[in-house]
Design a protein around this motif. Structure first.
Motif, PDB file in Angstrom:
ATOM      1  N   ALA A  76       0.856  -1.256  -0.005  1.00  0.00           N
ATOM      2  CA  ALA A  76      -0.052   0.064   0.005  1.00  0.00           C
ATOM      3  C   ALA A  76       0.848   1.244  -0.295  1.00  0.00           C
ATOM      4  O   ALA A  76       0.345   2.204  -0.733  1.00  0.00           O
ATOM      5  N   ARG A  77       1.865   1.203   0.554  1.00  0.00           N
ATOM      6  CA  ARG A  77       2.995   2.394   0.790  1.00  0.00           C
ATOM      7  C   ARG A  77       3.541   2.721  -0.591  1.00  0.00           C
ATOM      8  O   ARG A  77       3.678   3.917  -0.775  1.00  0.00           O
ATOM      9  N   ARG A 104       5.530   1.629  18.708  1.00  0.00           N
ATOM     10  CA  ARG A 104       5.066   0.641  19.392  1.00  0.00           C
ATOM     11  C   ARG A 104       3.341   0.528  19.238  1.00  0.00           C
ATOM     12  O   ARG A 104       2.914  -0.754  19.438  1.00  0.00           O
ATOM     13  N   LEU A 105       2.569   1.551  19.121  1.00  0.00           N
ATOM     14  CA  LEU A 105       1.261   1.298  18.900  1.00  0.00           C
ATOM     15  C   LEU A 105       1.049   0.713  17.534  1.00  0.00           C
ATOM     16  O   LEU A 105       0.058  -0.161  17.379  1.00  0.00           O
ATOM     17  N   ARG A 106       1.575   0.991  16.575  1.00  0.00           N
ATOM     18  CA  ARG A 106       1.616   0.335  15.192  1.00  0.00           C
ATOM     19  C   ARG A 106       1.823  -1.036  15.372  1.00  0.00           C
ATOM     20  O   ARG A 106       1.053  -2.012  14.799  1.00  0.00           O
ATOM     21  N   ASP A 107       2.799  -1.624  16.250  1.00  0.00           N
ATOM     22  CA  ASP A 107       3.258  -2.678  16.164  1.00  0.00           C
ATOM     23  C   ASP A 107       2.296  -3.630  16.972  1.00  0.00           C
ATOM     24  O   ASP A 107       1.894  -4.775  17.011  1.00  0.00           O
ATOM     25  N   ALA A 108       1.537  -3.019  18.055  1.00  0.00           N
ATOM     26  CA  ALA A 108       0.501  -3.435  18.737  1.00  0.00           C
ATOM     27  C   ALA A 108      -0.502  -3.925  18.067  1.00  0.00           C
ATOM     28  O   ALA A 108      -1.207  -5.020  18.030  1.00  0.00           O
ATOM     29  N   ALA A 109      -0.954  -2.897  17.189  1.00  0.00           N
ATOM     30  CA  ALA A 109      -1.976  -3.092  16.265  1.00  0.00           C
ATOM     31  C   ALA A 109      -1.787  -4.271  15.282  1.00  0.00           C
ATOM     32  O   ALA A 109      -2.781  -5.067  14.894  1.00  0.00           O
ATOM     33  N   ALA A 110      -0.435  -4.134  14.807  1.00  0.00           N
ATOM     34  CA  ALA A 110      -0.164  -5.274  13.833  1.00  0.00           C
ATOM     35  C   ALA A 110      -0.427  -6.678  14.578  1.00  0.00           C
ATOM     36  O   ALA A 110      -0.616  -7.825  14.036  1.00  0.00           O
ATOM     37  N   THR A 111       0.211  -6.740  15.820  1.00  0.00           N
ATOM     38  CA  THR A 111       0.086  -7.953  16.616  1.00  0.00           C
ATOM     39  C   THR A 111      -1.249  -8.701  16.840  1.00  0.00           C
ATOM     40  O   THR A 111      -1.628  -9.785  16.914  1.00  0.00           O
ATOM     41  N   LEU A 112      -2.317  -7.571  16.886  1.00  0.00           N
ATOM     42  CA  LEU A 112      -3.493  -8.123  17.044  1.00  0.00           C
ATOM     43  C   LEU A 112      -4.288  -8.357  15.917  1.00  0.00           C
ATOM     44  O   LEU A 112      -5.336  -8.645  15.909  1.00  0.00           O
ATOM     45  N   GLY A 113      -3.433  -8.187  14.647  1.00  0.00           N
ATOM     46  CA  GLY A 113      -4.032  -8.841  13.325  1.00  0.00           C
ATOM     47  C   GLY A 113      -4.600  -7.768  12.523  1.00  0.00           C
ATOM     48  O   GLY A 113      -5.231  -7.977  11.344  1.00  0.00           O
ATOM     49  N   ALA A 114      -4.191  -6.346  12.599  1.00  0.00           N
ATOM     50  CA  ALA A 114      -4.552  -5.449  11.840  1.00  0.00           C
ATOM     51  C   ALA A 114      -3.580  -5.438  10.685  1.00  0.00           C
ATOM     52  O   ALA A 114      -2.425  -5.560  10.878  1.00  0.00           O
ATOM     53  N   ARG A 115      -4.221  -5.272   9.251  1.00  0.00           N
ATOM     54  CA  ARG A 115      -3.246  -5.184   8.371  1.00  0.00           C
ATOM     55  C   ARG A 115      -2.506  -3.658   7.856  1.00  0.00           C
ATOM     56  O   ARG A 115      -3.110  -2.784   8.717  1.00  0.00           O
ATOM     57  N   GLY A 116      -1.781  -3.501   7.219  1.00  0.00           N
ATOM     58  CA  GLY A 116      -1.253  -2.253   6.882  1.00  0.00           C
ATOM     59  C   GLY A 116      -1.986  -1.222   6.894  1.00  0.00           C
ATOM     60  O   GLY A 116      -1.935   0.012   7.585  1.00  0.00           O
ATOM     61  N   PRO A 117      -2.764  -0.978   5.955  1.00  0.00           N
ATOM     62  CA  PRO A 117      -3.876   0.001   5.802  1.00  0.00           C
ATOM     63  C   PRO A 117      -4.681   0.248   6.966  1.00  0.00           C
ATOM     64  O   PRO A 117      -4.841   1.493   7.178  1.00  0.00           O
ATOM     65  N   ARG A 118      -4.892  -0.768   7.598  1.00  0.00           N
ATOM     66  CA  ARG A 118      -6.112  -0.484   8.892  1.00  0.00           C
ATOM     67  C   ARG A 118      -5.331   0.088   9.937  1.00  0.00           C
ATOM     68  O   ARG A 118      -5.694   0.831  10.675  1.00  0.00           O
ATOM     69  N   VAL A 119      -3.993  -0.285  10.167  1.00  0.00           N
ATOM     70  CA  VAL A 119      -3.117   0.176  11.028  1.00  0.00           C
ATOM     71  C   VAL A 119      -3.024   1.634  10.760  1.00  0.00           C
ATOM     72  O   VAL A 119      -3.026   2.551  11.713  1.00  0.00           O
ATOM     73  N   PHE A 120      -2.780   2.140   9.618  1.00  0.00           N
ATOM     74  CA  PHE A 120      -2.433   3.427   9.295  1.00  0.00           C
ATOM     75  C   PHE A 120      -3.943   4.413   9.734  1.00  0.00           C
ATOM     76  O   PHE A 120      -3.683   5.286  10.236  1.00  0.00           O
ATOM     77  N   VAL A 121      -4.843   3.672   9.309  1.00  0.00           N
ATOM     78  CA  VAL A 121      -6.337   4.455   9.476  1.00  0.00           C
ATOM     79  C   VAL A 121      -6.602   4.333  11.138  1.00  0.00           C
ATOM     80  O   VAL A 121      -6.822   5.485  11.585  1.00  0.00           O
ATOM     81  N   THR A 122      -6.361   3.450  11.621  1.00  0.00           N
ATOM     82  CA  THR A 122      -6.802   3.183  13.149  1.00  0.00           C
ATOM     83  C   THR A 122      -5.700   3.803  14.116  1.00  0.00           C
ATOM     84  O   THR A 122      -6.181   4.273  15.348  1.00  0.00           O
TER      85      THR A 122
END
Length: 552
Positions: free
Chosen positions: A23-24, A442-460
């Motif tokens: 996406a990037r 670390r917040l991005r990594d935490a969201a990724a660890t919980l299963g969020a995909r790249g675009p969703r990490v960026f949005v959330t």
């Protein structure tokens, strides 16, 4: 079990980063493609035309015929004088904003910031009203004195923002140590504070020089037909005299000068001010200190409030009698499109330009803060570059480029919003880059660890934490778009005339009604800009208050 969980988390993080990488990569292409089409294409056509042998003239011949070197000297001189004047006028305001703790600081910041976001044509109209009204006894209604005064008014905010930020990073303990060793307040300032402010002062000077060397609306309104710079001569040769080779040659010279000034501004702006990790604290004035505060507030009133107040009064009293003649004249369509119709188009066009600028600017900021690929960096540079390129040069490039296209494409109502967006994108990038850099990884990594995909990490994560900054960027982009004058002067047609372009046209028409309508339309643009700046300032203060409460 713990190792399995860790491996699963790492796998999710890897997949998320891989998805975000795709996406990037796509996001990096969007700014690159947009700026290549909307920015590089018209400039490329202009440069190619400059070296077109069919014109049977060389750059040096065109420069000699138009007196380009003399125009270059005048342009540089007035820009340098304007920059020095802005530094002098802003100096006491910087002190007040950095060292004095006063009630109503938010309103003061709005007053200081507002001139910088006003359309240049509105500033020109305001100073025409000032030098034709309260300051008529000076006899400088038009000419270089009024132009430099207007440039000073426009750029005080640059100095205040840049230098006061550097001053607030100076450790007050160092000043206290110098005082304890016997230094007087003046000596402590010169030995401790001043050296730390010099890089910021130099950067502010370079930025103001850049802005004033590409000024167009102010010179057109206040020049009186006798003051000429490279900007105004490009328009005169290209549109007034239809001497395209000469206009192209001047544009090439202008591009070279602007790129050099932009490089110097970037170099000085990258110079870091020594920091100690602490922040200076403003103090409430006491006793005789209030005299200095009152004097600076009066200084602000003369330089920053008087032009706006005079413009408002003249819009309500255009012929020496109070009334709404100017505002009623905005509905007059005798000579073509009315000011109200232009306002409607300006708002619609500015909203569309804002949407484009936010999307492209946000993607540019994201690629700058999250990747370092060649495509990302190239797109980012192209997206920021319009900040330093002359709007008149860009508009003239469009005049040449669109002439080669079918009329249906050249007359598209999307042309003006795209150009307005191009001018606003650097503002969005400038606001969003530092905001995105403050998002904890670390917040991005935490969201990724919980299963969020790249675009969703960026949005959330990213967008959620930078929502207020994004709103501020969109607000400033809207103000920049609705007030753009230089490029849209070349592109405006019967159904795509923006309000700033119409104001410039009204100022050139005879008759009291046209003058009154120009004043009234200028007041409307001032009101829109003031509301936007006030909203941004309020949001910024709210965000600062939230951070302080969280720390407590």
């Amino acid at each position: 079990m713990a190792h399995a969980v860790a491996r699963d988390g790492e796998t999710l993080r890897f997949r998320s980063r891989g998805a975000f990488g795709l996406a990037r990569g796509f996001g990096a292409l969007v700014p690159l493609v947009f700026t290549a089409v909307v920015f590089a294409w018209p400039l490329g056509v202009l440069v190619m035309r400059a070296f077109d042998d069919d014109d049977a003239t060389t750059l040096s011949q065109s420069w000699s015929r138009t007196g380009a070197l003399g125009l270059l000297g005048v342009t540089a001189l007035q820009a340098a004088v304007s920059a020095v004047a802005a530094l002098v006028v802003a100096a006491p305001i910087v002190w007040l904003m950095s060292r004095a703790k006063l009630p109503g600081t938010g309103l003061l910041r709005v007053i200081v910031t507002l001139p910088f976001v006003l359309p240049t044509v509105v500033v020109g109209v305001a100073f025409r009203a000032v030098f034709d009204g309260p300051l008529a006894f000076l006899g400088v209604e038009q000419g270089w004195t009024s132009i430099i005064a207007a440039h000073t008014f426009l750029n005080v905010a640059v100095v205040v923002r840049v230098v006061s930020a550097a001053w607030q990073r100076v450790d007050p303990r160092q000043v206290a140590a110098a005082r304890a060793l016997g230094a007087s307040p003046t000596r402590a300032f010169l030995d401790v504070v001043a050296p730390r402010l010099l890089p910021a002062v130099a950067a502010a000077f370079a930025l103001i020089f850049l802005f004033c060397s590409t000024s167009y609306g102010v010179v057109v309104i206040l020049g009186g037909g006798t003051a000429h710079t490279l900007e105004t001569e490009i328009y005169l040769q290209g549109i007034g005299y239809a001497r395209l080779p000469d206009a192209v040659a001047l544009s090439v010279l202008q591009i070279g000068v602007v790129l050099a000034a932009l490089a110097v501004a970037r170099l000085l702006g990258s110079a870091r001010v020594p920091q100690s990790g602490t922040t200076s604290h403003a103090e409430r004035p006491r006793g005789i200190g209030w005299i200095a505060v009152i004097a600076v507030l009066a200084w602000i009133g003369v330089w920053l409030v008087l032009p706006i107040a005079t413009l408002v009064v003249r819009s309500l009293r255009p012929g020496g009698h109070w009334g709404l003649v100017g505002y009623r004249a905005m509905f007059d369509d005798t000579y073509g499109e009315s000011a109200v119709a232009s306002l409607r188009y300006s708002v619609t066009s500015a909203f569309l330009a804002t949407a484009i600028a936010v999307v492209v600017g946000l993607l540019t900021a994201a690629t700058l803060t999250r990747s370092g690929g060649l495509v990302a960096r190239t797109g980012a540079v192209l997206a920021i570059l319009p900040l330093g390129i002359s709007a008149v040069t860009l508009g003239f490039g469009y005049t040449l480029a669109l002439a080669e296209l079918p009329y249906e494409v050249a007359a598209s109502p999307l042309i003006v919003p795209c150009v307005q967006a191009l001018i606003a994108i650097p503002v969005v990038v400038g606001v969003m880059v530092p905001a995105l850099e403050q998002v904890p990884p670390r917040l991005r990594d935490a969201a990724a660890t919980l299963g969020a995909r790249g675009p969703r990490v960026f949005v959330t994560v990213d967008l959620r934490l930078t929502a207020k900054s994004l709103a501020a960027a969109a607000a400033f982009a809207f103000v920049m778009a609705i007030g753009e004058f230089g490029a849209t002067t070349f592109l405006a047609r019967a159904n795509t005339t923006t309000l700033p372009v119409l104001i410039g046209s009204l100022m050139g028409r005879p008759g009291a009604d046209n003058y009154a309508a120009a004043m009234a339309a200028s007041v409307l643009l001032v009101a829109v800009s003031a509301v936007v700046v006030a909203a941004v300032e309020f949001a910024a203060r709210t965000r600062t208050g939230d951070r302080r409460r969280k720390r407590c």
